[in-house]
Design a protein around this motif. Structure first.
Motif, short mmCIF file in Angstrom:
data_model
loop_
_atom_site.label_atom_id
_atom_site.label_comp_id
_atom_site.label_asym_id
_atom_site.label_seq_id
_atom_site.Cartn_x
_atom_site.Cartn_y
_atom_site.Cartn_z
N THR A 385 33.84 44.70 42.02
CA THR A 385 35.26 44.54 41.70
C THR A 385 35.98 43.77 42.80
O THR A 385 36.80 42.88 42.54
CB THR A 385 35.91 45.93 41.49
OG1 THR A 385 35.19 46.62 40.47
CG2 THR A 385 37.36 45.79 41.10
N TRP A 388 35.02 40.14 42.60
CA TRP A 388 35.66 39.46 41.46
C TRP A 388 37.09 39.04 41.81
O TRP A 388 37.52 37.93 41.51
CB TRP A 388 35.67 40.41 40.26
CG TRP A 388 36.42 39.84 39.08
CD1 TRP A 388 35.97 38.97 38.17
CD2 TRP A 388 37.79 40.11 38.74
NE1 TRP A 388 36.93 38.65 37.26
CE2 TRP A 388 38.09 39.35 37.59
CE3 TRP A 388 38.79 40.91 39.29
CZ2 TRP A 388 39.34 39.38 36.99
CZ3 TRP A 388 40.03 40.94 38.68
CH2 TRP A 388 40.31 40.18 37.54
N GLU A 392 38.51 35.14 41.89
CA GLU A 392 39.67 34.77 41.08
C GLU A 392 40.71 34.06 41.94
O GLU A 392 41.30 33.04 41.55
CB GLU A 392 40.25 36.02 40.42
CG GLU A 392 41.40 35.72 39.45
CD GLU A 392 41.96 36.99 38.84
OE1 GLU A 392 42.45 36.93 37.70
OE2 GLU A 392 41.90 38.03 39.53
N GLN A 544 35.08 40.09 34.15
CA GLN A 544 36.04 41.19 34.13
C GLN A 544 35.72 42.17 32.99
O GLN A 544 35.77 43.39 33.17
CB GLN A 544 37.47 40.61 33.96
CG GLN A 544 38.55 41.68 33.80
CD GLN A 544 38.65 42.57 35.02
OE1 GLN A 544 38.42 42.11 36.13
NE2 GLN A 544 38.97 43.84 34.83
#
Length: 953
Positions: A385, A388, A392, A544
Motif C-alpha cells: 500500500t 502504491w 501514484e 489499487q
C-alpha cells in the motif's frame, strides 16, 4: 524415411546454415543461379552416402572450418534419427543418434536406406535437366535402348555397360576375322608351329636320342629301387645280429610258466601291515566298552535322587522374574513422572494468563503455517500500500512534466509548410551546384548515401545504449528524408533552377530544416512517454483494486480464525505464532500424562498376573509361607531350581558321553571287520593256516615269480628291437638262431649290393653321354629361339583368352539380369509410366509397352498406331524419359521410402505440360517426400500447399 531438417556446419558456400522441412510432403527450394541449390543437393548426398576424401576437401569452406553437418530424419521403426557426418572425424564415417540415446555407425545408416547405394539413389530417386541434355545427344536407335534401360534401372548404365562389353569382345575375337587380337595370336602360333617342325627335322636323330635317355632314366630308377630294397634287408640282418643275445636268453626261459597262486607282489608287506593295524584298534575297543559301563551306573544313581515337581512351570516362572522386577521399577518411575508433569502443566497455564480447556481444542500441524502466512500477508499488504502511494505520486509528476515539454516544443517548432519550402530551396541550390560537373554529382550522391547510413547507425547506437526506440525511429526518418531528397535531385538533374539561390539562404534554410527534424524527433519521443504514462495510470488503478481485494480477503480469513479460536482476540496477530508453539507444547504434555497413565495401568495389570501365578505354584508344591514377599519367593524358587537343573545337565552329559562311546565302539568294530576280512583273504589265497605258515609260502612264490617276470621282460626287448615283420621273417620265437648263420647271410647280401651298384654306374655313364648329345642338338640357336617365341606367344594368347572369357561371362550375366528385371519390374513400371505419359502428352499417346522380339520400347497413340522411340520428337522423348523415371520411383517406393529429389528437370516445358507435371509431382508427394530445386519463384503459387525455401545468393 523422411528428412525433417538439415544443419550445415560447413559445405561449399554454406556455413552454419539450417533448413527445417516441417511436415509438408513437398518442399520447393528456390534460388537464382549460383545461389547454392546444387551445393545443398550434394550436401544431402554427402550425409546419406559420404564422399571420398579429395571430393570432401573440394567442399571446404573458403572462410575455414570443417566440412560436415547433420540431418534429422523420421523413420517408422526408430522414430527421429540424427545422422551426422564430419570430414575429419572417424575417416568421414556417419554417426546415427536415436531418441533413446543409442548411437550407431555407417552400417546402421545403410540399413535405414535399405541398402541403396549412391549410384542407385541418383538413378531412381533423383534426376535433373542435365539428364535430358544427355538424352538429346543420342541417335534414334541409341535413344530406344537407353529409354528401355531407364525403365529397368532408372539410368542408362546397363546400355553403356552392354555397348562397352560388346565393343571389347569384338576387338578381341571374331570367328572369321583377322584384325582382333586373339585372331592375330592364333595365326602367329600356327606359323611358329610350322617353323619348329622344320627345325626339328633338320636336327636329325634328336627324337631317338631323347627316347634312349628316357629309357636309361627308367632303368636307373629301377636299379636305385633294388639297391634300396637290398640295403633294407642288410639293415634288418644287422639289427638281428644285435638282438641275438636277448633271443638266446628267451629260449633259455621259454619253459618257465606263470605261478599258480596269484598272490600280490606285496603280500608279505600286507600281512605285516594288517597285524600292526589290528592290535591298537582292538585295545581301544576294550577301553571304550569299560568306560560305557561306568557311565551307565552313575546315571542310574542321579536319576533316583531327583525331586518330583513341575519343571516346566518353574522354568516359565523364573523367566518372568526379570519382567516382574522391571515392572516394579517402571511403576515407581511412572508415578513420579505423572506427578511432575501435572505440576508443570498447571504452572505454565497459570503463567500464560490464558484460561482455556486444552482438551476442547486441536492444534494441527498446518495451523502454524497458516497463522504465519496471515502475519506475513498483513505486513506485505501494508508495504504494498505504501509503495502504491509512492508510485501514484511519481507518475503525477512525470505526467505534468511531459505535458509541459510537449507544449514548449510545439511553440518552438516551425510549421510543416515552412519545412517543405526550406527543403525545396535546398534542393534548388544543390541542383544548381550539381549541374556544373558530373564528377561532383557522383561525389554528392556518395555523400548522401554515407550521411543517410551514418544517421541511421547513430539512431541504432542511441537505442542500444538508452533502450529507447524513439532514437531508432528518428534515425530512420532522417535517413529516409535524405534518400527521398537524393531521388528528387536525380529527377531534376540536368534542369536549371528557375531562379538562383544564395549560399546564405541555403545555409539558413538548412539550419531551420535540421532544427525542425530534431524537434520532430523529440516530439515523437515525448509522445511515446505520454503513452507510457497513460498505460502506467491504468496499471496503478488495477493495482489499487488488487490491494482492496487482498485487504477484504485477509480480513475474512482473520475473522474465521477468531471464530475457531476465540482466545486469539486478546492477542495481536504478530504474537499468534509464538502462542501456537506454547499451546502445542502444553497439548503435548497433556497427551504425555494420558499416555503415561495408560502405561501405568498396564504395568499394574502385569504385576498382578505374575504374583497370582507364583502363589499358585507355591501352593501346588506345599511351600506356603505367609511371611515371605514375592521377591523372596522368587529367590527360593531360583535356588531350588538351579540344583535340579544341575542334575539334569549331568544326566545329559552322561547320556551324550555314553552315546559317543557307543558310536566309538561301533566305529572301531566297523574298522576291524574289513581288516579281519583282508587277513582271512590273504591266508586263503596262500592256502595258509596262520601267519607263520603264510610267510613261508610267500617266500617260495616270490622266487618263481621273478623268473616269469624276466621272461616277460625279454619278450618286450625283442619286440622293441625287431619289427613284427622282422620277427616273422627270421622266425625268432620258434627255434634258436645261430650267430654264424646270420654272419654268412650278411656277407652274401653285401655282394648282391655291390653288383647292383656296378650296373647302376654303367647306366649313369651311358645316360650322361646321351644327355650330352641332346645338349648339342638343342644348342642350335634357331630351334631354341623358335621354342622361346612359341612359349611366349602361347602365354600371351592364354592371358588374352582369359580376358575375353571374363568379358563374355559379364555380358551374359548382364543380359540375364536385364531379362529378370524385364520380367519382374518392367510391366508395373510401364503401366505407371503409360498413365504419366498420357497426361503429359494431353492424351495423344495412351500406352507404353515393350516389343519383346526387338527388345525395344514403343508407344501407342490415340489412333492405335505404334511408334518406336527413334520416331518421336525430342520433346516427346523427354516426356517419355520423365514418365519412366517417375514411374520407376513410384513402383520402388513400395519397397523403400526415401526422399525424391528433382533439380529443374522440366523448366523448359510449356505452361500446360508444366501444370500437368506439377500435378504429378504433388501426387508423388502423397506417398513419399519430394524435394524440388528450381530457380523459378512462381512454382509455389502453382502448387497447392508446399513448403517453400528461398536461398539468398
Amino acid at each position: 524415411m523422411r528428412i525433417k531438417s538439415l544443419h550445415i556446419y560447413g559445405f561449399g558456400k554454406w556455413k552454419d546454415y539450417s533448413v527445417t522441412l516441417d511436415e509438408f510432403p513437398l518442399t520447393v527450394i528456390m534460388g537464382d543461379n549460383e545461389a547454392g541449390k546444387s551445393t545443398i543437393q550434394q550436401y544431402l548426398l554427402f550425409i546419406l552416402f559420404g564422399l571420398p576424401p579429395r571430393k570432401r576437401e573440394f567442399y571446404q569452406p573458403k572462410s575455414g572450418g570443417s566440412v560436415g553437418g547433420n540431418i534429422t530424419v523420421e523413420t517408422e521403426k526408430h522414430g527421429e534419427v540424427i545422422v551426422e557426418r564430419i570430414h575429419d572425424r572417424d575417416l568421414g564415417e556417419a554417426i546415427c543418434r536415436l531418441e533413446n540415446g543409442e548411437q550407431h555407425g555407417e552400417v546402421f545408416l545403410k540399413e535405414l536406406l535399405g541398402g541403396i547405394s549412391k549410384t542407385v539413389y541418383q538413378s531412381i530417386y533423383s534426376f535433373n535437366a542435365e539428364d535430358l541434355l544427355q538424352l538429346q545427344r543420342l541417335t534414334g536407335d541409341e535413344l530406344g535402348e537407353v529409354l528401355l534401360n531407364v525403365g529397368l534401372m532408372g539410368s542408362d548404365q546397363i546400355y553403356e555397360t552392354t555397348k562397352t562389353l560388346e565393343k571389347e569382345l569384338d576387338s578381341q575375337f571374331k570367328p572369321k576375322g583377322r584384325n582382333p587380337k586373339l585372331n592375330q595370336h592364333l595365326e602367329k602360333i600356327e606359323q611358329l608351329t610350322k617353323q619348329r617342325r622344320q627345325a626339328e627335322q633338320e636336327v636329325g636323330n634328336y627324337q631317338q636320342t631323347l627316347e634312349k635317355t628316357e629309357a636309361l632314366n627308367k632303368e636307373i630308377n629301377e636299379l636305385n629301387e633294388r639297391v634300396e630294397k637290398e640295403r633294407g634287408y642288410a639293415s634288418q640282418l644287422s639289427q638281428l645280429k644285435k638282438t641275438l643275445p636277448v633271443i638266446q636268453r628267451f629260449h633259455q626261459l621259454k619253459n618257465v610258466s606263470q605261478p599258480e597262486n596269484q598272490l600280490p607282489d606285496d603280500a608279505y608287506d600286507q600281512m605285516r601291515h594288517l597285524q600292526e593295524t589290528i592290535l591298537p584298534l582292538k585295545s581301544r575297543l576294550n577301553a571304550a566298552a569299560a568306560q560305557l559301563q561306568e557311565n551307565r551306573e552313575e546315571a542310574k544313581y542321579i536319576t533316583s535322587s531327583r525331586a518330583d515337581y513341575s519343571y516346566d512351570e518353574a522354568e516359565e516362572l523364573l523367566k518372568l522374574k526379570t519382567e516382574y522386577e522391571r515392572n516394579l521399577e517402571n511403576k515407581n518411575r511412572l508415578e513420579q513422572q505423572i506427578n511432575q508433569l501435572e505440576g508443570e502443566l498447571e504452572t505454565e497455564l497459570t503463567g500464560s494468563g490464558i484460561s482455556l480447556d486444552l482438551a476442547a481444542y486441536e492444534f494441527p500441524f498446518y495451523l502454524e503455517e497458516k497463522w504465519r502466512s496471515l502475519r506475513e500477508e498483513t505486513r506485505k499488504l501494508q508495504a504494498d500500500t505504501v509503495q502504491w502511494h509512492e508510485k501514484e505520486r511519481t507518475l503525477s509528476q512525470q505526467k505534468a512534466q511531459t505535458k509541459r515539454q510537449l507544449e514548449e516544443l510545439k511553440n518552438e517548432s516551425i510549421s510543416e509548410k515552412e519545412a517543405e519550402r526550406n527543403s525545396e530551396l535546398i534542393d534548388f541550390y544543390i541542383h544548381s551546384q550539381t549541374a556544373a560537373s558530373s564528377l561532383a554529382s557522383k561525389k554528392s550522391s556518395t555523400l548522401f548515401y554515407a550521411g543517410a547510413g551514418l544517421i541511421f547507425l547513430t539512431g541504432w547506437l542511441l537505442t542500444f545504449l538508452t533502450l529507447e526506440t524513439i532514437w531508432l525511429l528518428s534515425g530512420g526518418i532522417l535517413s529516409l528524408a535524405v534518400l527521398v531528397s537524393m531521388k528528387l535531385q536525380s529527377k531534376e538533374q540536368g534542369k536549371s533552377a528557375s531562379q538562383p539561390v544564395s549560399k546564405e539562404a541555403y545555409n539558413e534554410a538548412r539550419e531551420k530544416l535540421q532544427k525542425y527534424e530534431q524537434t520532430k524527433g523529440e516530439y515523437l519521443y515525448l509522445m511515446e512517454n505520454w503513452k507510457s504514462v497513460q498505460q502506467e495510470e491504468v496499471r496503478i488503478e488495477e493495482r489499487q483494486k488488487q490491494l482492496d481485494d487482498r485487504q477484504n480477503q485477509l480480513g475474512n480469513t482473520i475473522d474465521e480464525q477468531y471464530r475457531d479460536y476465540p482466545f486469539l482476540t486478546k492477542l495481536h496477530i504478530d504474537h499468534w505464532e509464538k502462542l501456537y508453539h506454547l499451546l502445542r507444547q502444553l497439548k503435548g504434555k497433556q497427551q504425555s500424562i494420558e499416555k503415561i497413565k495408560e502405561e501405568l495401568h498396564t504395568c499394574y495389570k502385569q504385576l498382578t498376573g505374575i504374583e497370582e501365578r507364583l502363589d499358585g505354584f507355591f501352593r501346588a508344591c506345599n511351600w506356603e509361607d505367609g511371611q515371605q514377599s514375592h521377591l523372596q519367593r522368587f529367590t527360593k524358587l531360583t535356588d531350588f531350581h538351579e540344583q535340579e537343573v544341575q542334575k539334569t545337565k549331568e544326566l545329559k552329559r552322561l547320556e551324550k558321553e555314553s552315546m559317543l562311546l557307543t558310536a566309538q565302539k561301533e566305529k572301531l568294530e566297523e574298522e576291524l571287520a574289513p581288516l579281519y576280512d583282508q587277513l582271512d583273504s590273504l591266508l586263503h589265497k596262500a592256502g595258509a593256516v596262520d601267519a607263520e605258515h603264510f610267510y613261508k609260502i610267500v617266500e617260495h612264490h616270490q622266487s618263481k615269480s621273478k623268473d616269469w617276470q624276466e621272461k616277460q621282460s625279454v619278450v618286450q626287448q625283442v619286440q622293441l628291437m625287431l619289427t613284427e615283420e622282422e620277427q616273422h621273417l627270421f622266425n625268432v620265437w620258434d627255434a634258436p638262431i645261430r650267430e654264424s648263420d646270420v654272419l654268412m647271410e650278411a656277407d652274401k647280401q653285401e655282394k648282391v649290393i655291390e653288383e647292383l651298384k656296378e650296373k647302376l654306374s654303367d647306366c649313369q655313364k651311358e645316360r650322361a653321354d646321351a644327355e650330352h648329345q641332346l645338349q648339342q642338338l638343342e644348342s642350335s640357336e634357331r630351334l631354341s629361339e623358335l621354342n622361346h617365341q612359341y612359349a611366349a606367344e602361347r602365354e600371351v594368347f592364354q592371358e588374352e583368352t582369359k580376358r575375353w572369357a571374363a568379358h563374355k561371362v559379364a555380358l551374359e550375366v548382364l543380359k540375364k539380369t536385364k531379362e529378370a528385371y524385364q520380367h519382374n519390374y518392367l510391366p508395373n513400371v510401364l503401366k505407371e509410366a503409360s498413365a504419366y505419359f498420357s497426361r503429359l502428352t494431353a492424351g495423344r499417346y495412351t500406352a507404353i509397352n515393350l516389343d519383346r522380339n526387338a527388345g525395344k520400347i514403343r508407344v501407342k497413340d490415340a489412333a492405335g498406331q505404334y511408334y518406336l522411340t527413334n520416331e518421336l520428337s525430342r520433346g516427346t522423348a523427354d516426356q517419355l524419359y520423365i514418365s519412366l523415371r517417375l514411374a520407376l520411383a513410384k513402383v520402388l517406393s513400395g519397397h523403400q521410402q526415401v526422399p525424391f529429389i528433382v533439380d529443374d528437370a522440366f523448366v523448359h516445358f510449356d505452361k500446360s505440360r508444366l501444370n500437368v507435371m506439377l500435378e504429378i509431382i504433388e501426387e508423388l508427394a502423397n506417398t513419399q517426400q519430394v524435394i524440388l530445386f528450381t530457380w523459378r519463384r512462381d512454382l509455389p503459387e502453382q502448387l497447392e500447399s508446399p513448403q517453400s525455401v528461398w536461398l539468398n545468393s
